[in-house]
Write a protein that holds these residues in place. Sequence first.
Motif, PDB file in Angstrom:
ATOM      1  N   GLY A   1       0.992  -0.824  -0.145  1.00 51.68           N
ATOM      2  CA  GLY A   1       0.209  -0.044   0.087  1.00 51.68           C
ATOM      3  C   GLY A   1       0.874   0.961  -0.241  1.00 51.68           C
ATOM      4  O   GLY A   1       0.655   2.312  -1.222  1.00 51.68           O
ATOM      5  N   ALA A   2       2.041   1.673   0.727  1.00 49.08           N
ATOM      6  CA  ALA A   2       2.679   2.605   1.032  1.00 49.08           C
ATOM      7  C   ALA A   2       3.194   2.507  -0.614  1.00 49.08           C
ATOM      8  O   ALA A   2       2.937   3.924  -0.528  1.00 49.08           O
ATOM      9  N   VAL A   3       3.680   1.189  -0.862  1.00 53.13           N
ATOM     10  CA  VAL A   3       4.844   1.484  -2.063  1.00 53.13           C
ATOM     11  C   VAL A   3       3.601   2.243  -3.599  1.00 53.13           C
ATOM     12  O   VAL A   3       3.869   3.023  -4.573  1.00 53.13           O
ATOM     13  N   ALA A   4       2.481   1.622  -3.238  1.00 54.99           N
ATOM     14  CA  ALA A   4       1.476   2.705  -4.547  1.00 54.99           C
ATOM     15  C   ALA A   4       1.173   3.085  -3.749  1.00 54.99           C
ATOM     16  O   ALA A   4       1.089   4.272  -5.047  1.00 54.99           O
ATOM     17  N   LEU A   5       1.068   4.520  -3.028  1.00 59.87           N
ATOM     18  CA  LEU A   5       1.125   5.957  -2.313  1.00 59.87           C
ATOM     19  C   LEU A   5       2.126   6.635  -3.497  1.00 59.87           C
ATOM     20  O   LEU A   5       2.131   7.565  -3.420  1.00 59.87           O
TER      21      LEU A   5
ATOM     22  N   ALA B   1      14.360   3.097  -1.637  1.00 59.88           N
ATOM     23  CA  ALA B   1      13.808   4.168  -0.673  1.00 59.88           C
ATOM     24  C   ALA B   1      12.928   3.520  -0.083  1.00 59.88           C
ATOM     25  O   ALA B   1      13.095   4.291   1.377  1.00 59.88           O
ATOM     26  N   LEU B   2      12.370   2.075   0.155  1.00 60.26           N
ATOM     27  CA  LEU B   2      11.962   1.278   1.197  1.00 60.26           C
ATOM     28  C   LEU B   2      13.044   1.087   2.542  1.00 60.26           C
ATOM     29  O   LEU B   2      12.910   1.464   3.518  1.00 60.26           O
ATOM     30  N   MET B   3      13.797   0.712   1.758  1.00 58.74           N
ATOM     31  CA  MET B   3      15.674   0.669   3.055  1.00 58.74           C
ATOM     32  C   MET B   3      15.357   1.949   3.821  1.00 58.74           C
ATOM     33  O   MET B   3      15.795   2.592   4.927  1.00 58.74           O
ATOM     34  N   THR B   4      15.553   2.880   3.357  1.00 58.50           N
ATOM     35  CA  THR B   4      15.591   4.382   3.891  1.00 58.50           C
ATOM     36  C   THR B   4      14.796   4.875   4.872  1.00 58.50           C
ATOM     37  O   THR B   4      15.019   5.654   6.143  1.00 58.50           O
ATOM     38  N   ALA B   5      13.011   4.360   4.395  1.00 60.14           N
ATOM     39  CA  ALA B   5      12.262   4.556   5.106  1.00 60.14           C
ATOM     40  C   ALA B   5      12.125   3.968   6.533  1.00 60.14           C
ATOM     41  O   ALA B   5      11.271   3.777   6.691  1.00 60.14           O
TER      42      ALA B   5
ATOM     43  N   ASN C   1       8.230   4.228   7.251  1.00 58.25           N
ATOM     44  CA  ASN C   1       7.985   5.070   7.739  1.00 58.25           C
ATOM     45  C   ASN C   1       6.844   5.603   6.239  1.00 58.25           C
ATOM     46  O   ASN C   1       8.241   6.296   5.483  1.00 58.25           O
ATOM     47  N   THR C   2       5.724   5.891   6.389  1.00 62.92           N
ATOM     48  CA  THR C   2       5.042   5.412   5.050  1.00 62.92           C
ATOM     49  C   THR C   2       5.615   7.301   4.635  1.00 62.92           C
ATOM     50  O   THR C   2       5.793   7.968   3.385  1.00 62.92           O
ATOM     51  N   LYS C   3       5.417   8.035   5.412  1.00 57.33           N
ATOM     52  CA  LYS C   3       5.697   9.318   4.602  1.00 57.33           C
ATOM     53  C   LYS C   3       6.772   9.852   4.134  1.00 57.33           C
ATOM     54  O   LYS C   3       6.772  10.536   3.413  1.00 57.33           O
ATOM     55  N   MET C   4       7.970   9.462   5.426  1.00 59.05           N
ATOM     56  CA  MET C   4       8.815   9.344   4.721  1.00 59.05           C
ATOM     57  C   MET C   4       9.186   8.773   3.188  1.00 59.05           C
ATOM     58  O   MET C   4       9.745   9.308   1.842  1.00 59.05           O
ATOM     59  N   LEU C   5       8.312   7.716   2.945  1.00 61.11           N
ATOM     60  CA  LEU C   5       8.821   6.912   1.709  1.00 61.11           C
ATOM     61  C   LEU C   5       8.135   7.500   0.382  1.00 61.11           C
ATOM     62  O   LEU C   5       8.457   7.926  -0.014  1.00 61.11           O
ATOM     63  N   VAL C   6       7.393   8.165   1.488  1.00 59.21           N
ATOM     64  CA  VAL C   6       5.994   8.620  -0.435  1.00 59.21           C
ATOM     65  C   VAL C   6       6.798  10.004  -0.618  1.00 59.21           C
ATOM     66  O   VAL C   6       6.585  10.667  -1.737  1.00 59.21           O
ATOM     67  N   GLY C   7       7.309  10.247   0.087  1.00 58.94           N
ATOM     68  CA  GLY C   7       8.699  12.022  -0.303  1.00 58.94           C
ATOM     69  C   GLY C   7       9.633  11.828  -0.502  1.00 58.94           C
ATOM     70  O   GLY C   7       9.984  12.900  -0.443  1.00 58.94           O
ATOM     71  N   ALA C   8       9.745  10.715  -0.869  1.00 54.85           N
ATOM     72  CA  ALA C   8      11.850  10.609  -1.224  1.00 54.85           C
ATOM     73  C   ALA C   8      11.896  11.378  -2.205  1.00 54.85           C
ATOM     74  O   ALA C   8      13.240  11.713  -2.215  1.00 54.85           O
ATOM     75  N   PHE C   9      11.224  11.291  -3.251  1.00 53.85           N
ATOM     76  CA  PHE C   9      11.973  11.899  -4.539  1.00 53.85           C
ATOM     77  C   PHE C   9      10.612  12.983  -4.434  1.00 53.85           C
ATOM     78  O   PHE C   9      10.609  13.673  -6.178  1.00 53.85           O
ATOM     79  N   ASP C  10      10.268  13.901  -3.523  1.00 50.55           N
ATOM     80  CA  ASP C  10       9.772  14.978  -3.628  1.00 50.55           C
ATOM     81  C   ASP C  10      10.978  16.487  -4.349  1.00 50.55           C
ATOM     82  O   ASP C  10      10.084  17.471  -4.859  1.00 50.55           O
ATOM     83  N   HIS C  11      11.900  16.226  -4.204  1.00 54.42           N
ATOM     84  CA  HIS C  11      12.957  17.482  -4.842  1.00 54.42           C
ATOM     85  C   HIS C  11      13.056  17.091  -6.089  1.00 54.42           C
ATOM     86  O   HIS C  11      13.375  18.230  -6.369  1.00 54.42           O
TER      87      HIS C  11
ATOM     88  N   THR D   1      21.011   8.231   4.560  1.00 57.23           N
ATOM     89  CA  THR D   1      21.158   8.559   6.012  1.00 57.23           C
ATOM     90  C   THR D   1      20.330   8.963   7.379  1.00 57.23           C
ATOM     91  O   THR D   1      20.909  10.143   6.613  1.00 57.23           O
ATOM     92  N   ASP D   2      20.311   9.140   8.643  1.00 58.21           N
ATOM     93  CA  ASP D   2      20.442   9.993   8.920  1.00 58.21           C
ATOM     94  C   ASP D   2      21.427  10.389   9.298  1.00 58.21           C
ATOM     95  O   ASP D   2      21.454  11.663   9.443  1.00 58.21           O
ATOM     96  N   THR D   3      22.294   9.788   8.936  1.00 56.47           N
ATOM     97  CA  THR D   3      24.177  11.113   8.992  1.00 56.47           C
ATOM     98  C   THR D   3      24.240  11.711   7.913  1.00 56.47           C
ATOM     99  O   THR D   3      25.318  11.870   7.961  1.00 56.47           O
TER     100      THR D   3
END
Length: 103
Positions: A7-11, A37-41, A59-69, A92-94
Amino acid sequence: ASPHVAGAVALLLSRREKQIAQNPILEQLTAAQIQIALMTATQNYSGGWNPGMGYGVLNTKMLVGAFDHEQENPREQNTENGLQDQSQTLKTDTGEPVMPLGY
């Protein structure tokens, strides 16, 4: 967890279609980009798979916004192997680039 991830990938893919409609220079996401993107989120507290958490919490919000930039800066093509450059998109976070798994 599989239905939640699907479902998150569909979003993510639905959002990407809307981005492409607004900016036709953008391309469809590849399976490798979605995997990264899945691994990052995903927050993984154990460092690997375990029976209680699997590979972690998505984190679905992070996944869905991964390519917004990309709306402003589409990725450049890597002419050497035809793959898109992932090093500028997912970190990554770092702040280190995320490298795809070799499986």
